[in-house]
Design an enzyme around this catalytic site. Structure first.
Site, mmCIF file in Angstrom:
data_model
loop_
_atom_site.group_PDB
_atom_site.id
_atom_site.type_symbol
_atom_site.label_atom_id
_atom_site.label_comp_id
_atom_site.label_asym_id
_atom_site.label_seq_id
_atom_site.Cartn_x
_atom_site.Cartn_y
_atom_site.Cartn_z
ATOM 1 N N TRP A 102 -9.868 -51.437 -0.924
ATOM 2 C CA TRP A 102 -8.560 -51.996 -0.570
ATOM 3 C C TRP A 102 -8.653 -53.464 -0.228
ATOM 4 O O TRP A 102 -7.750 -54.246 -0.560
ATOM 5 C CB TRP A 102 -7.902 -51.172 0.542
ATOM 6 C CG TRP A 102 -7.713 -49.746 0.112
ATOM 7 C CD1 TRP A 102 -8.351 -48.644 0.593
ATOM 8 C CD2 TRP A 102 -6.865 -49.265 -0.951
ATOM 9 N NE1 TRP A 102 -7.950 -47.523 -0.091
ATOM 10 C CE2 TRP A 102 -7.042 -47.871 -1.041
ATOM 11 C CE3 TRP A 102 -5.968 -49.890 -1.836
ATOM 12 C CZ2 TRP A 102 -6.363 -47.084 -1.960
ATOM 13 C CZ3 TRP A 102 -5.287 -49.103 -2.762
ATOM 14 C CH2 TRP A 102 -5.487 -47.723 -2.818
ATOM 15 N N ASP A 173 -4.864 -54.668 7.599
ATOM 16 C CA ASP A 173 -4.346 -53.503 6.894
ATOM 17 C C ASP A 173 -4.785 -52.301 7.712
ATOM 18 O O ASP A 173 -5.968 -51.945 7.729
ATOM 19 C CB ASP A 173 -4.940 -53.468 5.477
ATOM 20 C CG ASP A 173 -4.551 -52.201 4.708
ATOM 21 O OD1 ASP A 173 -3.860 -51.342 5.273
ATOM 22 O OD2 ASP A 173 -4.963 -52.093 3.533
ATOM 23 N N LYS A 197 0.012 -41.783 6.163
ATOM 24 C CA LYS A 197 -1.130 -41.117 6.812
ATOM 25 C C LYS A 197 -0.708 -40.718 8.232
ATOM 26 O O LYS A 197 -0.213 -39.623 8.417
ATOM 27 C CB LYS A 197 -2.370 -42.012 6.799
ATOM 28 C CG LYS A 197 -2.932 -42.212 5.371
ATOM 29 C CD LYS A 197 -3.008 -43.639 5.052
ATOM 30 C CE LYS A 197 -3.637 -44.107 3.779
ATOM 31 N NZ LYS A 197 -3.799 -43.328 2.616
HETATM 32 N N1 PMP Z 1 -4.834 -49.866 2.159
HETATM 33 C C1 PMP Z 1 -5.462 -48.756 2.573
HETATM 34 C C2 PMP Z 1 -6.460 -48.857 3.685
HETATM 35 C C3 PMP Z 1 -5.167 -47.532 1.971
HETATM 36 O O1 PMP Z 1 -5.786 -46.423 2.378
HETATM 37 C C4 PMP Z 1 -4.217 -47.481 0.933
HETATM 38 C C5 PMP Z 1 -3.813 -46.189 0.248
HETATM 39 N N2 PMP Z 1 -4.510 -45.095 0.462
HETATM 40 C C6 PMP Z 1 -3.623 -48.671 0.522
HETATM 41 C C7 PMP Z 1 -3.936 -49.830 1.170
HETATM 42 C C8 PMP Z 1 -2.605 -48.676 -0.586
HETATM 43 O O2 PMP Z 1 -1.437 -48.158 -0.060
HETATM 44 P P1 PMP Z 1 -0.096 -47.925 -0.897
HETATM 45 O O3 PMP Z 1 -0.363 -46.843 -1.849
HETATM 46 O O4 PMP Z 1 0.872 -47.566 0.189
HETATM 47 O O5 PMP Z 1 0.259 -49.209 -1.553
#
Ligand code: PMP
Length: 369
Positions: A102, A173, A197
């Site tokens: 991420w 994040d 989550k």
């Molecule tokens: N950052 C983290 C730490 C994640 O776990 C996730 C998705 N599992 C994301 C970003 C991406 O999130 P989204 O699908 O809501 O764009």
């Protein structure tokens, strides 16, 4: 009704009582004769939800008056772009602490906007197995901001301290560990989290932002709808808000409060992680956690079995026993157990019992015995 134990990484388990309340209220929201799904985002019934969810977040996370709460769409992934669009001026550079998939994606988006510098990254055999300690960070004192991923959902690592970025605003994040433990919000310029989550269902992204920083945001070349300032001034209602996910988050936050708040969640989360990592270390010939002990995530535990065939069998047998979502992310393989707030301690104990039995049934006898 047969509900399974849901260890999915996100969207993930929600408390049963939260789902039941939504079911009960679905057709007629509080005697209004229509569903909350059908109410206007500008009407009173939804307005009360909107206000309450902000109050609950402020209370549960002790968000100081210096910070505002925004509800946005597009997931955490959109925030990878929103942050540099707003705060990464053309002549500046931003620091990214790269601890997994991420963070890599977040940094790539920033590089489209202007400069981004990697403040730390380490892979061992192509895998992210730890987060850095403060002294390892190569921070630029003139950076526009410093970005981190507090919990790495795929790698199974988590920061157990808040990096000190000095006077450079820290952006986090927190998609996969918000509400799992108390945080000092005042240390952050901006926190964002997709809801799916610990907050509720997918469809809304919560942003907590230091108000004074918004005044430094770019406006030139940034369409109004992509400015945090617009969202703040519109109280997140500048366009039709994702009313149903926000309502679901409200119900889930009420549940967190009933459970004793974020400190109570943290105590439970520690207990669950101790039980699971404890089991892994008790059976070292069968289960191995590749993540460095001091970086292990309390939310997503990753581990390996002796062979991929046994991992496949583990996933199948767990599923047959009503435990779902245990397969590791395709990029790292193995097993991943996501233990967000809605997963009770008893659920992890059930899994641990299964893990002990599985190891016993499938361990090869030692060569000389
Ligand atoms: N950052 C983290 C730490 C994640 O776990 C996730 C998705 N599992 C994301 C970003 C991406 O999130 P989204 O699908 O809501 O764009």
């Amino acid at each position: 009704m047969a509900r399974v134990i849901n260890f999915n990484p996100g969207p993930s388990a929600l408390p049963l009582s939260v789902l039941q309340q939504m079911q009960e209220e679905l057709l007629d929201y509080q005697g209004t004769g229509m569903s909350i799904l059908e109410h206007s985002h500008r009407g009173q019934p939804y307005g009360e939800v909107h206000t309450e969810v902000k109050e609950l977040l402020r209370e549960l996370l002790t968000i100081p008056a210096s910070h505002e709460i925004l509800f946005m769409t597009g997931g955490a992934t959109s925030q990878f772009a929103f942050v540099p669009l707003n705060f990464l001026h053309a002549d500046r550079s931003a620091d990214y602490i790269v601890t997994g998939t991420w963070s890599v994606k977040a940094m790539a988006e920033a590089k489209i906007v202007a400069e981004a510098q990697c403040a730390w990254e380490e892979k061992q055999d192509g895998k992210y197995l730890r987060v850095p300690v403060q002294s390892e960070l190569k921070l630029d004192p003139n950076a526009a901001y410093c970005h981190m991923t507090s919990n790495n959902t795929v790698a199974g690592t988590q920061f157990h301290y808040v990096p000190d970025s000095g006077s450079v605003p820290l952006v986090a994040d927190m998609s996969s560990d918000i509400l799992s433990r108390p945080i000092d919000v005042s240390k952050f310029g901006l926190i964002y989290a997709g809801a799916q989550k610990n907050l509720g269902p997918s469809g809304v992204t919560v942003v907590i932002i230091r108000k004074s920083w918004i005044d430094e945001a770019k406006t030139e070349g940034v369409p109004k709808i992509f400015r945090y300032k617009t969202i703040l001034e519109g109280d997140s209602l500048q366009n039709t808000a994702p009313t149903f996910p926000i309502y679901a988050v409200r119900n889930n936050l009420r549940w967190v409060k009933e459970q004793g708040g974020v400190s109570a969640m943290e105590a439970q989360n520690k207990h669950k992680a101790e039980a699971l990592y404890g089991c892994i270390s008790e059976i070292p010939n069968f289960y191995t956690c590749p993540v460095e002990a001091s970086s292990r995530s309390l939310m997503n535990a990753v581990f390996r079995l002796p062979t991929e065939a046994l991992e496949k069998q583990f996933v199948a047998e767990a599923s047959a026993q009503g435990m779902h979502g245990v397969k590791g992310h395709r990029s790292v393989g193995g097993i991943r157990i996501s233990m967000y707030n809605a997963i009770g301690v008893d659920k992890v104990h059930t899994l641990v019992k299964f893990m002990r039995e599985f190891a016993k049934a499938n361990s090869r006898p030692a060569a000389n015995s």
